[in-house]
Write a protein that holds these residues in place. Sequence first.
Motif, PDB file in Angstrom:
ATOM      1  N   TYR A 101       0.835  -1.201   0.000  1.00 46.95           N
ATOM      2  CA  TYR A 101       0.000   0.000   0.000  1.00 46.95           C
ATOM      3  C   TYR A 101       0.871   1.254   0.000  1.00 46.95           C
ATOM      4  CZ  TYR A 101      -3.248  -3.489   1.924  1.00 46.95           C
ATOM      5  OH  TYR A 101      -3.979  -4.613   2.154  1.00 46.95           O
ATOM      6  N   PHE A 102       1.950   1.182   0.767  1.00 44.42           N
ATOM      7  CA  PHE A 102       2.781   2.374   0.938  1.00 44.42           C
ATOM      8  C   PHE A 102       3.670   2.633  -0.276  1.00 44.42           C
ATOM      9  CE2 PHE A 102       4.523   5.349   4.251  1.00 44.42           C
ATOM     10  CZ  PHE A 102       3.280   5.808   4.643  1.00 44.42           C
ATOM     11  N   SER A 103       3.597   1.768  -1.283  1.00 44.31           N
ATOM     12  CA  SER A 103       4.250   2.093  -2.550  1.00 44.31           C
ATOM     13  C   SER A 103       3.691   3.399  -3.103  1.00 44.31           C
ATOM     14  CB  SER A 103       4.058   0.962  -3.559  1.00 44.31           C
ATOM     15  OG  SER A 103       2.687   0.801  -3.908  1.00 44.31           O
ATOM     16  N   LEU A 104       2.450   3.716  -2.754  1.00 45.63           N
ATOM     17  CA  LEU A 104       1.834   4.977  -3.185  1.00 45.63           C
ATOM     18  C   LEU A 104       2.509   6.181  -2.526  1.00 45.63           C
ATOM     19  CD1 LEU A 104      -1.747   3.567  -2.834  1.00 45.63           C
ATOM     20  CD2 LEU A 104      -0.849   4.495  -4.997  1.00 45.63           C
ATOM     21  N   TRP A 105       2.910   6.022  -1.279  1.00 46.27           N
ATOM     22  CA  TRP A 105       3.607   7.080  -0.542  1.00 46.27           C
ATOM     23  C   TRP A 105       5.073   7.154  -0.960  1.00 46.27           C
ATOM     24  CZ3 TRP A 105       1.943  10.774   2.865  1.00 46.27           C
ATOM     25  CH2 TRP A 105       2.882  11.387   3.682  1.00 46.27           C
ATOM     26  N   ARG A 106       5.689   5.996  -1.182  1.00 47.66           N
ATOM     27  CA  ARG A 106       7.117   5.929  -1.501  1.00 47.66           C
ATOM     28  C   ARG A 106       7.403   6.123  -2.982  1.00 47.66           C
ATOM     29  NH1 ARG A 106       9.148   7.079   3.252  1.00 47.66           N
ATOM     30  NH2 ARG A 106       8.670   5.543   4.880  1.00 47.66           N
ATOM     31  N   SER A 107       6.390   6.130  -3.819  1.00 42.65           N
ATOM     32  CA  SER A 107       6.630   6.332  -5.249  1.00 42.65           C
ATOM     33  C   SER A 107       7.324   7.669  -5.474  1.00 42.65           C
ATOM     34  CB  SER A 107       5.302   6.314  -6.016  1.00 42.65           C
ATOM     35  OG  SER A 107       4.538   7.465  -5.714  1.00 42.65           O
ATOM     36  N   MET A 108       8.061   7.742  -6.577  1.00 43.25           N
ATOM     37  CA  MET A 108       8.736   8.990  -6.906  1.00 43.25           C
ATOM     38  C   MET A 108       7.742  10.084  -7.274  1.00 43.25           C
ATOM     39  SD  MET A 108      12.088   8.614  -6.627  1.00 43.25           S
ATOM     40  CE  MET A 108      11.630   7.782  -5.098  1.00 43.25           C
ATOM     41  N   LYS A 109       6.627   9.691  -7.858  1.00 49.80           N
ATOM     42  CA  LYS A 109       5.688  10.666  -8.418  1.00 49.80           C
ATOM     43  C   LYS A 109       4.480  10.868  -7.504  1.00 49.80           C
ATOM     44  CE  LYS A 109       7.375   9.467 -12.962  1.00 49.80           C
ATOM     45  NZ  LYS A 109       7.132   8.766 -14.259  1.00 49.80           N
ATOM     46  N   PRO A 110       3.877  12.057  -7.540  1.00 49.29           N
ATOM     47  CA  PRO A 110       2.717  12.335  -6.679  1.00 49.29           C
ATOM     48  C   PRO A 110       1.560  11.390  -6.963  1.00 49.29           C
ATOM     49  CG  PRO A 110       3.587  14.368  -7.626  1.00 49.29           C
ATOM     50  CD  PRO A 110       4.280  13.238  -8.329  1.00 49.29           C
ATOM     51  N   THR A 111       0.834  11.055  -5.898  1.00 51.81           N
ATOM     52  CA  THR A 111      -0.322  10.174  -5.999  1.00 51.81           C
ATOM     53  C   THR A 111      -1.548  10.870  -5.422  1.00 51.81           C
ATOM     54  OG1 THR A 111       0.289   9.127  -3.890  1.00 51.81           O
ATOM     55  CG2 THR A 111       1.037   8.052  -5.910  1.00 51.81           C
ATOM     56  N   ILE A 112      -2.674  10.682  -6.092  1.00 48.65           N
ATOM     57  CA  ILE A 112      -3.947  11.265  -5.664  1.00 48.65           C
ATOM     58  C   ILE A 112      -4.968  10.146  -5.544  1.00 48.65           C
ATOM     59  CG2 ILE A 112      -5.802  12.891  -6.198  1.00 48.65           C
ATOM     60  CD1 ILE A 112      -3.817  14.350  -8.067  1.00 48.65           C
ATOM     61  N   ALA A 113      -5.633  10.032  -4.400  1.00 50.14           N
ATOM     62  CA  ALA A 113      -6.738   9.090  -4.236  1.00 50.14           C
ATOM     63  C   ALA A 113      -8.044   9.818  -4.517  1.00 50.14           C
ATOM     64  CB  ALA A 113      -6.754   8.511  -2.827  1.00 50.14           C
ATOM     65  N   LYS A 114      -8.844   9.249  -5.380  1.00 51.56           N
ATOM     66  CA  LYS A 114     -10.180   9.777  -5.685  1.00 51.56           C
ATOM     67  C   LYS A 114     -11.193   8.856  -5.022  1.00 51.56           C
ATOM     68  CE  LYS A 114     -11.826   9.439  -9.943  1.00 51.56           C
ATOM     69  NZ  LYS A 114     -11.994   9.750 -11.375  1.00 51.56           N
ATOM     70  N   ASP A 131      -0.538  10.724  -1.548  1.00 51.81           N
ATOM     71  CA  ASP A 131      -0.074  12.049  -1.146  1.00 51.81           C
ATOM     72  C   ASP A 131      -1.239  13.005  -0.916  1.00 51.81           C
ATOM     73  OD1 ASP A 131       2.693  11.356  -1.465  1.00 51.81           O
ATOM     74  OD2 ASP A 131       2.413  11.520  -3.623  1.00 51.81           O
ATOM     75  N   GLN A 132      -2.254  12.902  -1.746  1.00 54.36           N
ATOM     76  CA  GLN A 132      -3.430  13.762  -1.645  1.00 54.36           C
ATOM     77  C   GLN A 132      -4.673  12.880  -1.738  1.00 54.36           C
ATOM     78  OE1 GLN A 132      -2.232  17.828  -2.948  1.00 54.36           O
ATOM     79  NE2 GLN A 132      -1.569  16.731  -1.145  1.00 54.36           N
ATOM     80  N   VAL A 133      -5.704  13.253  -0.994  1.00 57.38           N
ATOM     81  CA  VAL A 133      -6.976  12.527  -1.060  1.00 57.38           C
ATOM     82  C   VAL A 133      -8.083  13.540  -1.305  1.00 57.38           C
ATOM     83  CG1 VAL A 133      -8.572  10.946   0.081  1.00 57.38           C
ATOM     84  CG2 VAL A 133      -6.116  10.825   0.600  1.00 57.38           C
ATOM     85  N   ILE A 134      -8.874  13.297  -2.339  1.00 59.67           N
ATOM     86  CA  ILE A 134     -10.075  14.097  -2.596  1.00 59.67           C
ATOM     87  C   ILE A 134     -11.270  13.164  -2.504  1.00 59.67           C
ATOM     88  CG2 ILE A 134     -11.317  15.542  -4.238  1.00 59.67           C
ATOM     89  CD1 ILE A 134      -8.698  16.522  -5.322  1.00 59.67           C
ATOM     90  N   MET A 135     -12.260  13.552  -1.694  1.00 65.84           N
ATOM     91  CA  MET A 135     -13.427  12.712  -1.445  1.00 65.84           C
ATOM     92  C   MET A 135     -14.691  13.366  -1.966  1.00 65.84           C
ATOM     93  SD  MET A 135     -12.875  11.301   2.480  1.00 65.84           S
ATOM     94  CE  MET A 135     -14.404  10.332   2.418  1.00 65.84           C
ATOM     95  N   ALA A 136     -15.656  12.548  -2.324  1.00 63.20           N
ATOM     96  CA  ALA A 136     -17.016  13.031  -2.524  1.00 63.20           C
ATOM     97  C   ALA A 136     -17.607  13.382  -1.157  1.00 63.20           C
ATOM     98  CB  ALA A 136     -17.864  11.967  -3.202  1.00 63.20           C
TER      99      ALA A 136
END
Length: 291
Positions: A101-114, A131-136
């Motif tokens: 799961y933390f590959s999303l945090w450790r990735s080189m590039k920014p990650t956004i959860a929708k 890195d960023q989370v946007i929720m409905a």
Amino acid sequence: MTDPGWQTIRYETCDRKAYLTLNRPDRMNAINEDMARELPKAVERADEDPDVHVIILQGAGRAFCSGYDLKEYAEDGAGTQDAVWDPIKDYRMMKRNTDDYFSLWRSMKPTIAKVHGYAVAGGSDIALSCDQVIMADDARIGYMPARVWGCPTTAMWVYRLGAERAKRMLFTGDTIDGRQAAEWGLVLESVPAGELDAAVERLADRIAGVPVNQLVMQKLMINQAYDNMGLQGTQILATLFDGMTRHSPEGRWFQAFAATHGFHEAVRWRDSGRWIPEGGGPVPTESDLEG
């Protein structure tokens, strides 16, 4: 284009953005072993693509992710050891999941959860690893297994919320909607459900205009601050505790409950606020469930 070897993740790219879609919609994208293993492969693919600047993680169907597939793990007992259990064997399994799961945090590039629908239990671990989370506005996030049978192994609740509000969530196992999550600072933003796609695209497009090397340096610098605050050590403790919660007397009671009456009934009891018997005790009878 979807990698033909992946069963649970759909991968697409467009306009310097990689879209990773959790793709078990019939199970509300519940986590199984395939999903945990395939997620870091998808992240790595995006990381290695020079044309990708930002990674968007989303869920197919009605939800982002409903957590671990309790049909498999609770009802069928996958991952639950015998009475004499090996904590390191359990730690090894859950540490691998946490790292995936933390590959999303450790990735080189920014990650956004929708996030739409639900990002709950293990699904909240995945979302909060971005890195960023946007929720409905009407989406729900929470970690209900804090009541019994779980500890959030990524430990991101405390790093995003601070001690008091993290305790508020993990002492109760409650969920909150997108509006409250944004107000508390758990997630970046909450928008009406019909505007979620557009809000994520606006942010992703803004990020995508920045050179990759700049994005990588900013992300590494910020993440290092969290490492300095002890993030890795906290995750080690949380992952060990997660195994303990599933093999404690109360955890075994919950798993036996799910095996006897189905995981839907076990979860309904857990989340209702009804008393969870300390020391385990007998599994509720049919008449108890009706009461």
